[in-house]
Design an enzyme around this catalytic site. Structure first.
Site, PDB file in Angstrom:
ATOM      1  N   GLN A   1     -12.440  -1.460   5.008  1.00  0.00           N
ATOM      2  CA  GLN A   1     -11.417  -0.792   5.818  1.00  0.00           C
ATOM      3  C   GLN A   1     -10.373  -0.164   4.904  1.00  0.00           C
ATOM      4  O   GLN A   1      -9.953  -0.775   3.912  1.00  0.00           O
ATOM      5  CB  GLN A   1     -10.746  -1.838   6.729  1.00  0.00           C
ATOM      6  CG  GLN A   1      -9.410  -1.395   7.293  1.00  0.00           C
ATOM      7  CD  GLN A   1      -9.222  -1.768   8.746  1.00  0.00           C
ATOM      8  OE1 GLN A   1     -10.066  -1.485   9.593  1.00  0.00           O
ATOM      9  NE2 GLN A   1      -8.108  -2.415   8.991  1.00  0.00           N
TER      10      GLN A   1
ATOM     11  N   GLU B   1       3.031   6.215   8.702  1.00  0.00           N
ATOM     12  CA  GLU B   1       2.028   6.477   7.660  1.00  0.00           C
ATOM     13  C   GLU B   1       1.578   7.934   7.722  1.00  0.00           C
ATOM     14  O   GLU B   1       0.930   8.342   8.691  1.00  0.00           O
ATOM     15  CB  GLU B   1       0.833   5.553   7.891  1.00  0.00           C
ATOM     16  CG  GLU B   1       1.189   4.109   8.202  1.00  0.00           C
ATOM     17  CD  GLU B   1       0.085   3.349   8.911  1.00  0.00           C
ATOM     18  OE1 GLU B   1      -1.082   3.805   8.888  1.00  0.00           O
ATOM     19  OE2 GLU B   1       0.368   2.298   9.507  1.00  0.00           O
TER      20      GLU B   1
ATOM     21  N   ARG C   1      -6.574   1.160  -2.468  1.00  0.00           N
ATOM     22  CA  ARG C   1      -5.507   0.145  -2.405  1.00  0.00           C
ATOM     23  C   ARG C   1      -5.943  -1.193  -2.984  1.00  0.00           C
ATOM     24  O   ARG C   1      -5.113  -2.077  -3.185  1.00  0.00           O
ATOM     25  CB  ARG C   1      -5.023  -0.044  -0.971  1.00  0.00           C
ATOM     26  CG  ARG C   1      -6.092  -0.612  -0.039  1.00  0.00           C
ATOM     27  CD  ARG C   1      -5.539  -0.907   1.348  1.00  0.00           C
ATOM     28  NE  ARG C   1      -6.567  -1.543   2.182  1.00  0.00           N
ATOM     29  CZ  ARG C   1      -6.288  -2.159   3.318  1.00  0.00           C
ATOM     30  NH1 ARG C   1      -5.041  -2.211   3.780  1.00  0.00           N
ATOM     31  NH2 ARG C   1      -7.261  -2.719   4.012  1.00  0.00           N
TER      32      ARG C   1
ATOM     33  N   HIS D   1       0.184   4.243   3.525  1.00  0.00           N
ATOM     34  CA  HIS D   1       0.357   3.244   4.588  1.00  0.00           C
ATOM     35  C   HIS D   1       1.710   2.517   4.444  1.00  0.00           C
ATOM     36  O   HIS D   1       1.752   1.290   4.244  1.00  0.00           O
ATOM     37  CB  HIS D   1      -0.805   2.237   4.488  1.00  0.00           C
ATOM     38  CG  HIS D   1      -1.065   1.468   5.732  1.00  0.00           C
ATOM     39  ND1 HIS D   1      -0.196   0.546   6.237  1.00  0.00           N
ATOM     40  CD2 HIS D   1      -2.106   1.474   6.587  1.00  0.00           C
ATOM     41  CE1 HIS D   1      -0.684   0.011   7.324  1.00  0.00           C
ATOM     42  NE2 HIS D   1      -1.839   0.558   7.572  1.00  0.00           N
TER      43      HIS D   1
ATOM     44  N   ASP E   1      -0.141   1.225  17.891  1.00  0.00           N
ATOM     45  CA  ASP E   1      -1.086   1.679  16.846  1.00  0.00           C
ATOM     46  C   ASP E   1      -1.551   3.068  17.266  1.00  0.00           C
ATOM     47  O   ASP E   1      -2.529   3.230  17.984  1.00  0.00           O
ATOM     48  CB  ASP E   1      -2.272   0.715  16.767  1.00  0.00           C
ATOM     49  CG  ASP E   1      -3.069   0.920  15.479  1.00  0.00           C
ATOM     50  OD1 ASP E   1      -3.930   0.070  15.178  1.00  0.00           O
ATOM     51  OD2 ASP E   1      -2.824   1.939  14.788  1.00  0.00           O
TER      52      ASP E   1
HETATM   53  O1  TA6 Z   1      -2.531   1.885  10.078  1.00  0.00           O
HETATM   54  C1  TA6 Z   1      -2.756   1.110  11.193  1.00  0.00           C
HETATM   55  C2  TA6 Z   1      -3.974   0.236  10.951  1.00  0.00           C
HETATM   56  O2  TA6 Z   1      -5.144   1.006  10.874  1.00  0.00           O
HETATM   57  C3  TA6 Z   1      -4.035  -0.806  12.069  1.00  0.00           C
HETATM   58  O3  TA6 Z   1      -5.096  -0.527  12.952  1.00  0.00           O
HETATM   59  C4  TA6 Z   1      -4.194  -2.122  11.311  1.00  0.00           C
HETATM   60  O4  TA6 Z   1      -5.560  -2.375  11.074  1.00  0.00           O
HETATM   61  C5  TA6 Z   1      -3.422  -1.805  10.035  1.00  0.00           C
HETATM   62  O5  TA6 Z   1      -3.842  -0.491   9.708  1.00  0.00           O
HETATM   63  C6  TA6 Z   1      -3.588  -2.812   8.931  1.00  0.00           C
HETATM   64  O6  TA6 Z   1      -4.879  -2.738   8.379  1.00  0.00           O
HETATM   65  P1  TA6 Z   1      -5.239  -3.761   7.173  1.00  0.00           P
HETATM   66  O7  TA6 Z   1      -6.636  -3.415   6.764  1.00  0.00           O
HETATM   67  O8  TA6 Z   1      -4.221  -3.511   6.097  1.00  0.00           O
HETATM   68  O9  TA6 Z   1      -5.074  -5.139   7.760  1.00  0.00           O
END
Ligand code: TA6
Length: 298
Positions: free
Chosen positions: A81, A272, A86, A168, A213
């Site tokens: 994800q 973001e 990062r 982010h 979100d």
């Molecule tokens: O930027 C919002 C998001 O995509 C949320 O859906 C949530 O998942 C957040 O990022 C944090 O993601 P992470 O992978 O850092 O826990």
């Protein structure tokens, strides 16, 4: 007096004669602190993991080459994800304080720090998952009027590739329930709390009163502002980026995140900026550059 920069234990520290400071981890090129007149602008969870074993819960994580869970049927499908930027260790490429950045007239009222990441820096796992010759140069400029970050993406290979990018940013706030976010009125957004349905925000101001979100897309005007208790606190101006995500996990999601301390949701909002609506395509040898300028009002 000149700006000062020093590095120690995988971090780069920079300060201005004004006393403003910035601190960046080589891990993820994650800005973990930005202070204006001694006041911290960024939120980092008390439970954030800072040893490089997982992305930092706070500061400014760099999201590349995919935002969110990468689509399984896309070239980024095997990446974690938010991609690998990062959670990879970047190289510190050096600093310069003579640059006249967009924030200042140059000279000693701004200091520019450069970080690099390329396929050579990636873990075998990430390189295998996304086998493209890319080069990133991430520039953080601390100026007397604010913080600027720019990500330069270069396709150094022979194959075109597609990517998304996003900064982010976790903004530290006194109370998320008394803030409002301006600049997103009449913008279309995907609401990930409402099953990723499309909406258009009718009110000029967004208030946070629950899990939020939202991916706002193709925003015409370039600045999103955070007001705390009715007073301006942050102005986030996009540079060559058209989208802005607003996120707050609220109570339940906060409880479900081990690296987000209890009640943390009250003290941050993520605004973001990025290019996350669809994919940016880079042909061999091409570059893309996008970033933000953040003004902190104290
Ligand atoms: O930027 C919002 C998001 O995509 C949320 O859906 C949530 O998942 C957040 O990022 C944090 O993601 P992470 O992978 O850092 O826990």
């Amino acid at each position: 007096p000149q700006p000062s920069v020093h590095t120690e234990r995988g971090r780069v520290y920079a300060s201005l004669p004004t006393g403003d400071t910035v601190e960046i981890l080589l891990y993820g090129a994650t800005i973990v602190s930005w202070k204006s007149n001694g006041k911290e602008n960024l939120f980092v969870s008390d439970n954030a993991v800072l040893d490089g074993s997982k992305p930092v819960r706070g500061g400014v994580p760099v999201v590349f080459p995919a935002f969110g869970p990468p689509p399984k049927d896309h070239a980024t499908g095997a990446l974690p994800q938010h991609g690998f930027a990062r959670n990879s260790t970047w190289e510190y490429l050096g600093s310069s304080s003579s640059e006249s950045g967009a924030l200042s007239k140059g000279g000693d009222d701004s200091v520019k720090l450069d970080f690099g990441l390329s396929a050579a820096n990636l873990s075998d796992e990430h390189k295998k998952a996304w086998p493209y010759e890319f080069g990133l140069v991430y520039t953080v400029t601390l100026g007397k009027d604010g913080l600027q970050t720019m990500l330069n993406v270069r396709n150094q290979g022979k194959e075109p590739f597609e990517f998304q990018m996003l900064l982010h940013t976790y903004f530290k706030v006194d109370d998320v329930t008394t803030l409002q976010i301006n600049g997103l009125g009449s913008v279309t957004y995907t609401d990930k709390v409402l099953n990723a349905t499309e909406h258009t925000q009718s009110d000029p101001a967004l208030k946070i009163a629950g899990e939020t979100d939202r991916v706002y897309k193709s925003i015409k005007q370039d600045t999103t502002s955070v007001l705390q208790g009715g007073k301006p606190r942050f102005d986030v101006t996009r540079d060559n980026l058209e989208d802005t995500v607003v996120w707050n996990p609220w109570v339940e999601k906060n409880k479900a995140m081990a690296d987000l301390h209890d009640g943390a949701y009250k003290n941050f909002v993520c605004v973001e900026v990025g290019a996350v609506n669809g994919w940016q395509r880079l042909e061999a040898g091409e570059t893309f550059e996008g970033g933000m300028i953040v003004k902190s009002h104290l």
